[in-house]
Design an enzyme around this catalytic site. Sequence first.
Site, PDB file in Angstrom:
ATOM      1  N   SER A  73      43.770  37.388  38.090  1.00 34.14           N
ATOM      2  CA  SER A  73      45.139  37.644  37.599  1.00 34.14           C
ATOM      3  C   SER A  73      45.405  36.974  36.248  1.00 34.14           C
ATOM      4  O   SER A  73      46.440  36.332  36.069  1.00 34.14           O
ATOM      5  CB  SER A  73      46.181  37.192  38.624  1.00 34.14           C
ATOM      6  OG  SER A  73      46.060  37.914  39.823  1.00 34.14           O
ATOM      7  N   PRO A  74      44.497  37.116  35.266  1.00 28.96           N
ATOM      8  CA  PRO A  74      44.725  36.491  33.965  1.00 28.96           C
ATOM      9  C   PRO A  74      45.879  37.129  33.201  1.00 28.96           C
ATOM     10  O   PRO A  74      46.368  36.552  32.224  1.00 28.96           O
ATOM     11  CB  PRO A  74      43.400  36.708  33.237  1.00 28.96           C
ATOM     12  CG  PRO A  74      42.849  37.960  33.849  1.00 28.96           C
ATOM     13  CD  PRO A  74      43.233  37.887  35.300  1.00 28.96           C
ATOM     14  N   LEU A  75      46.323  38.295  33.670  1.00 32.57           N
ATOM     15  CA  LEU A  75      47.474  38.968  33.052  1.00 32.57           C
ATOM     16  C   LEU A  75      48.732  38.811  33.909  1.00 32.57           C
ATOM     17  O   LEU A  75      49.683  39.578  33.768  1.00 32.57           O
ATOM     18  CB  LEU A  75      47.166  40.455  32.833  1.00 32.57           C
ATOM     19  CG  LEU A  75      46.020  40.735  31.859  1.00 32.57           C
ATOM     20  CD1 LEU A  75      45.710  42.221  31.793  1.00 32.57           C
ATOM     21  CD2 LEU A  75      46.364  40.198  30.469  1.00 32.57           C
ATOM     22  N   GLY A  76      48.723  37.807  34.797  1.00 29.89           N
ATOM     23  CA  GLY A  76      49.907  37.590  35.630  1.00 29.89           C
ATOM     24  C   GLY A  76      50.274  38.814  36.443  1.00 29.89           C
ATOM     25  O   GLY A  76      51.434  39.167  36.563  1.00 29.89           O
ATOM     26  N   ARG A  77      49.249  39.484  36.991  1.00 29.69           N
ATOM     27  CA  ARG A  77      49.435  40.718  37.771  1.00 29.69           C
ATOM     28  C   ARG A  77      50.199  41.786  36.985  1.00 29.69           C
ATOM     29  O   ARG A  77      51.009  42.525  37.522  1.00 29.69           O
ATOM     30  CB  ARG A  77      50.122  40.407  39.098  1.00 29.69           C
ATOM     31  CG  ARG A  77      49.258  39.524  39.983  1.00 29.69           C
ATOM     32  CD  ARG A  77      49.841  39.295  41.360  1.00 29.69           C
ATOM     33  NE  ARG A  77      48.885  38.580  42.178  1.00 29.69           N
ATOM     34  CZ  ARG A  77      48.684  37.262  42.145  1.00 29.69           C
ATOM     35  NH1 ARG A  77      49.405  36.520  41.333  1.00 29.69           N
ATOM     36  NH2 ARG A  77      47.782  36.687  42.914  1.00 29.69           N
ATOM     37  N   GLY A  78      49.914  41.807  35.696  1.00 28.33           N
ATOM     38  CA  GLY A  78      50.513  42.824  34.827  1.00 28.33           C
ATOM     39  C   GLY A  78      51.800  42.403  34.155  1.00 28.33           C
ATOM     40  O   GLY A  78      52.228  43.021  33.179  1.00 28.33           O
ATOM     41  N   HIS A  87      36.490  33.134  49.988  1.00 24.91           N
ATOM     42  CA  HIS A  87      37.744  33.616  49.416  1.00 24.91           C
ATOM     43  C   HIS A  87      38.872  32.596  49.541  1.00 24.91           C
ATOM     44  O   HIS A  87      39.678  32.411  48.617  1.00 24.91           O
ATOM     45  CB  HIS A  87      38.128  34.923  50.122  1.00 24.91           C
ATOM     46  CG  HIS A  87      38.984  35.836  49.316  1.00 24.91           C
ATOM     47  ND1 HIS A  87      39.130  37.165  49.616  1.00 24.91           N
ATOM     48  CD2 HIS A  87      39.739  35.633  48.209  1.00 24.91           C
ATOM     49  CE1 HIS A  87      39.958  37.733  48.738  1.00 24.91           C
ATOM     50  NE2 HIS A  87      40.331  36.816  47.879  1.00 24.91           N
ATOM     51  N   TYR A 147      39.633  43.877  50.574  1.00 22.30           N
ATOM     52  CA  TYR A 147      40.306  44.843  49.712  1.00 22.30           C
ATOM     53  C   TYR A 147      40.181  46.233  50.326  1.00 22.30           C
ATOM     54  O   TYR A 147      39.092  46.801  50.394  1.00 22.30           O
ATOM     55  CB  TYR A 147      39.715  44.846  48.301  1.00 22.30           C
ATOM     56  CG  TYR A 147      39.813  43.518  47.572  1.00 22.30           C
ATOM     57  CD1 TYR A 147      40.719  42.536  47.970  1.00 22.30           C
ATOM     58  CD2 TYR A 147      39.012  43.252  46.470  1.00 22.30           C
ATOM     59  CE1 TYR A 147      40.805  41.331  47.295  1.00 22.30           C
ATOM     60  CE2 TYR A 147      39.093  42.051  45.784  1.00 22.30           C
ATOM     61  CZ  TYR A 147      39.984  41.086  46.205  1.00 22.30           C
ATOM     62  OH  TYR A 147      40.063  39.884  45.532  1.00 22.30           O
TER      63      TYR A 147
END
Length: 337
Positions: A209-214, A130, A61
């Site tokens: 990404s539990p929010l689907g990347r926003g 990873h 990152y």
Amino acid sequence: MSSSTVPSTTLGTDGPVVGIQGLGCMGMSEFYGETDTAEALATLDRALELGVTLFDTADIYGNGENEKLIGPFVRANRDRVVLATKFAIERRLDDPTYRSVRNDPAYIRQAVDASLSRLGVDVIDLYYMHRHTPEVPFAESVGAMAELVQAGKVRYLGLSEVTGAELREAHAVHPITALQSEWSLFSRDVERSAVSAAAELGVGFVPYSPLGRGFLTGAFANAAELGGGDFRNYQPRFTGDNAAHNAALLTPVHKIAAAHGATPAQVALAWVQQQAEVHGLTVVPIPGTRKRSRLEENTAAASLRLSAEELAALEPIAAQVTGDRYPDMSSTSAARE
């Protein structure tokens, strides 16, 4: 829903005690456009105040910059922070597009020392592979990771984007504490084999990404709205006809949110967290954010309960999503199922 302190749980059978929601730090350094560093650092402090204790980074990152960024915060709160970082994806400063997956023992030993140096700490609490390359047997790669535990450089081991069979194979070499893979209302590949294997072995599940990347928040309906410097412009499900189709799938999310006086993000996170009961394992999602306001919104989801009827209304969404998670899915578990 207002913000509230998140309760704690044990990550897996024998892992560390963590808040039931963690914080993904990736976007503070790269991938989502420009960052307000002062606000990002304030978000780290606020997360700890709210009971978030698992902080997730990786050596790639920002090409190591994310580890450097959160290092002072980790050191200042070392007795309270559960630090997770990762190795395996090699990048090159002279070629921003270059990616190579390395699991060989020599690279692992080199990578952990580099991460410890950037973070300025003596030990990493949770060290993830990873990505996995089948070219290196788990006996070699996980064996090398186990040596890091014996050397006192790492406390617990994790894997990311592996299948259920791969998790079992690795766990037989050395206990795996956590499996981190994408899991959300939009991405349920992991339910093919990884989730049941994790439940069987007592491995904690850490959805990224539990929010689907926003996208699940409704903050954008097409990546074209996000501008340059945002990697979602290259993800098939957020562009073109796929984006329009997928945005239309969010109607039940918005309806349920309105019924609870909650936000779509809170509904999406509540769904992920309730999968712990559905599948019988520990689930600690790590939504990423750089803003205290979003963090407070996310942590409030820890107290939101969805009814059986609401869960049923959300059930069909993932099967209707069009577009892959990445332009190249070759290094994900879905490609090896």
